[in-house]
Design a protein around this motif. Structure first.
Motif, PDB file in Angstrom:
ATOM      1  N   GLN A   1      -8.384  -4.577 -37.816  1.00 13.50           N
ATOM      2  CA  GLN A   1      -7.332  -4.011 -37.036  1.00 13.50           C
ATOM      3  C   GLN A   1      -6.111  -4.679 -37.606  1.00 13.50           C
ATOM      4  OE1 GLN A   1      -8.037  -2.335 -34.128  1.00 13.50           O
ATOM      5  NE2 GLN A   1      -9.886  -1.966 -34.751  1.00 13.50           N
ATOM      6  N   PHE A   2      -5.027  -4.111 -36.985  1.00 16.14           N
ATOM      7  CA  PHE A   2      -3.780  -4.568 -37.341  1.00 16.14           C
ATOM      8  C   PHE A   2      -2.634  -4.092 -36.339  1.00 16.14           C
ATOM      9  CE2 PHE A   2      -4.154  -0.838 -40.206  1.00 16.14           C
ATOM     10  CZ  PHE A   2      -2.972  -0.135 -39.783  1.00 16.14           C
TER      11      PHE A   2
ATOM     12  N   LEU B   1       1.631  -3.702 -36.820  1.00 15.08           N
ATOM     13  CA  LEU B   1       2.790  -4.161 -37.747  1.00 15.08           C
ATOM     14  C   LEU B   1       3.859  -3.303 -37.344  1.00 15.08           C
ATOM     15  CD1 LEU B   1       0.758  -3.619 -41.230  1.00 15.08           C
ATOM     16  CD2 LEU B   1       1.706  -5.759 -40.223  1.00 15.08           C
TER      17      LEU B   1
ATOM     18  N   ILE C   1       3.233  -1.192 -34.263  1.00 20.97           N
ATOM     19  CA  ILE C   1       2.286  -0.105 -34.259  1.00 20.97           C
ATOM     20  C   ILE C   1       1.067  -0.498 -34.688  1.00 20.97           C
ATOM     21  CG2 ILE C   1       1.705   2.314 -35.364  1.00 20.97           C
ATOM     22  CD1 ILE C   1       4.282   2.603 -34.111  1.00 20.97           C
TER      23      ILE C   1
ATOM     24  N   LEU D   1      -3.448  -0.013 -35.417  1.00 23.56           N
ATOM     25  CA  LEU D   1      -4.123   1.055 -36.189  1.00 23.56           C
ATOM     26  C   LEU D   1      -4.481   1.950 -34.839  1.00 23.56           C
ATOM     27  CD1 LEU D   1      -5.952   2.158 -38.373  1.00 23.56           C
ATOM     28  CD2 LEU D   1      -7.812   0.326 -37.663  1.00 23.56           C
TER      29      LEU D   1
ATOM     30  N   LEU E   1      -2.219   4.696 -34.509  1.00 24.15           N
ATOM     31  CA  LEU E   1      -2.143   5.633 -35.543  1.00 24.15           C
ATOM     32  C   LEU E   1      -3.092   6.542 -35.510  1.00 24.15           C
ATOM     33  CD1 LEU E   1      -1.416   3.289 -38.958  1.00 24.15           C
ATOM     34  CD2 LEU E   1       0.206   5.012 -37.605  1.00 24.15           C
ATOM     35  N   LEU E   2      -4.529   6.349 -34.768  1.00 24.56           N
ATOM     36  CA  LEU E   2      -5.729   6.916 -34.713  1.00 24.56           C
ATOM     37  C   LEU E   2      -5.475   8.054 -33.500  1.00 24.56           C
ATOM     38  CD1 LEU E   2      -8.218   4.556 -35.644  1.00 24.56           C
ATOM     39  CD2 LEU E   2      -7.743   6.577 -37.000  1.00 24.56           C
TER      40      LEU E   2
ATOM     41  N   GLY F   1      -5.071  10.538 -31.067  1.00 24.47           N
ATOM     42  CA  GLY F   1      -4.794  12.045 -31.124  1.00 24.47           C
ATOM     43  C   GLY F   1      -5.090  12.644 -32.520  1.00 24.47           C
ATOM     44  N   HIS F   2      -5.749  11.833 -33.239  1.00 25.17           N
ATOM     45  CA  HIS F   2      -6.062  12.203 -34.810  1.00 25.17           C
ATOM     46  C   HIS F   2      -7.296  12.037 -35.108  1.00 25.17           C
ATOM     47  CE1 HIS F   2      -1.431  11.237 -35.417  1.00 25.17           C
ATOM     48  NE2 HIS F   2      -1.656  12.321 -35.910  1.00 25.17           N
ATOM     49  N   GLN F   3      -7.645  12.646 -35.992  1.00 21.98           N
ATOM     50  CA  GLN F   3      -9.082  12.430 -36.600  1.00 21.98           C
ATOM     51  C   GLN F   3      -9.552  11.326 -37.548  1.00 21.98           C
ATOM     52  OE1 GLN F   3     -11.911  15.284 -37.179  1.00 21.98           O
ATOM     53  NE2 GLN F   3     -10.853  16.762 -38.054  1.00 21.98           N
ATOM     54  N   GLY F   4      -8.108  10.859 -37.982  1.00 17.96           N
ATOM     55  CA  GLY F   4      -8.443   9.691 -38.658  1.00 17.96           C
ATOM     56  C   GLY F   4      -6.950   9.511 -39.237  1.00 17.96           C
ATOM     57  N   VAL F   5      -6.782   8.369 -40.129  1.00 18.85           N
ATOM     58  CA  VAL F   5      -5.609   8.073 -40.851  1.00 18.85           C
ATOM     59  C   VAL F   5      -6.008   7.615 -42.112  1.00 18.85           C
ATOM     60  CG1 VAL F   5      -5.668   5.727 -39.982  1.00 18.85           C
ATOM     61  CG2 VAL F   5      -3.395   6.657 -40.606  1.00 18.85           C
ATOM     62  N   ILE F   6      -4.842   8.171 -43.072  1.00 20.81           N
ATOM     63  CA  ILE F   6      -5.077   7.488 -44.466  1.00 20.81           C
ATOM     64  C   ILE F   6      -4.024   6.376 -44.405  1.00 20.81           C
ATOM     65  CG2 ILE F   6      -4.732   7.833 -46.796  1.00 20.81           C
ATOM     66  CD1 ILE F   6      -5.122  10.750 -46.564  1.00 20.81           C
ATOM     67  N   LEU F   7      -4.549   5.135 -44.838  1.00 19.54           N
ATOM     68  CA  LEU F   7      -3.579   3.888 -45.132  1.00 19.54           C
ATOM     69  C   LEU F   7      -3.322   3.834 -46.453  1.00 19.54           C
ATOM     70  CD1 LEU F   7      -5.478   1.537 -42.827  1.00 19.54           C
ATOM     71  CD2 LEU F   7      -3.656   2.999 -42.181  1.00 19.54           C
TER      72      LEU F   7
END
Lengths: 110, 155
Positions: free
Chosen positions: B123-124, B126, B134, B136, B139-140, B142-148
């Motif tokens: 977890q973070f 930042l 913001i 993690l 970022l997720l 409403g999304h299927q995932g996130v590319i960090l």
């Protein structure tokens, strides 16, 4: 990062967010985003705490021996689970967005 | 009057500028400086910079021709001094480039402690470029995932 910006629509169409993380300050990242036209989130990890947590610290590789991140990409799914990791062994060679999207879509069956 | 010095002057002029030495050196320099702004951006020349290698070879051939002219036909061509200097500089430039490509950019830690596929993402929270925090989870949302994408930073 330029490539991800170019393909950002495709990622968004598949419901995938893109975010960049480095030790740069928000001001420095803001400057970078302005000058390069990046529109996805850029997050600031000045003390490399998150970078350390992700196990990708490159000790003393930055300016004045500062600890920075080595280049790496992770895909985190909506459940918060890592589904794809890309640790390049060469600074010059980063993940290609198209290839990354293909692999990720296969991983999540989307 | 003063005919001899005029002849000498003309004789000096007759020694031609050894263009292949300078062209060879220019191509070597071009090869070095073009990688980052041009060839590193193109997928087919980024990983193995073959265009740059070819330019170094071409530059080397021109330098060799120039050196041959300078030493075999010193009456016609210049370059007995500039030739070796440009050649040594070219060798250093090409050596630096190859060292950079094959060694320097690969000095990365193995990062064996990085989380693996199937593990929960650390977890973070930042700050983004506006100073807004913001997480993690944000970022997720409403999304299927996130590319960090972790990068070194523009220090």
């Amino acid at each position: 990062m330029r490539g991800f910006e170019k393909h950002l629509n495709e990622f968004h169409q598949h419901g995938i967010e893109v975010a960049a993380i480095s030790v740069d300050s928000p001001q420095e990242s803001n400057h970078l985003c302005q000058s390069r036209g990046y529109t996805y989130p850029f997050l600031s990890d000045p003390n490399a705490e998150v970078i350390r947590r992700y196990g990708i610290l490159h000790p003393k590789a930055g300016e004045n021996g500062r600890d920075i991140a080595r280049p790496a990409e992770f895909f985190v799914d909506s459940a918060g689970v890592i589904r794809w990791v890309n640790l390049t062994d060469d600074l010059r060679i980063r993940a290609r967005p198209e290839a990354a999207l293909d692999v990720i879509l296969r991983q999540i069956g989307g | 009057m003063d005919g001899e010095s005029v002849t000498t002057y003309n004789g000096f002029l007759k020694r031609r500028w050894n263009i292949s030495l300078w062209a060879g050196f220019a191509i070597v320099v071009l090869s070095l400086i073009s990688y980052i702004p041009v060839f590193a951006l193109l997928p087919i020349t980024r990983d193995v910079p073959w265009v740059n290698y070819l330019l170094f070879v071409l530059g080397g051939v021109l330098l060799a021709i120039g050196l041959k002219r300078a030493y075999r036909e010193p009456d016609r061509y210049r370059g007995k001094i500039s030739g070796p200097i440009l050649s040594v500089l070219s060798l250093l430039i090409a050596g630096f480039f190859v060292l950079g490509i094959l060694v320097l950019t690969k000095q990365l830690p193995a990062s064996s402690g990085a989380p693996h596929v199937g593990q929960p993402a650390p977890q973070f929270t930042l700050a983004n470029i506006d100073g807004k925090q913001i997480a993690l989870a944000d970022l997720l949302k409403g999304h299927q995932g996130v590319i960090l994408i972790f990068y070194r930073g523009y220090w």
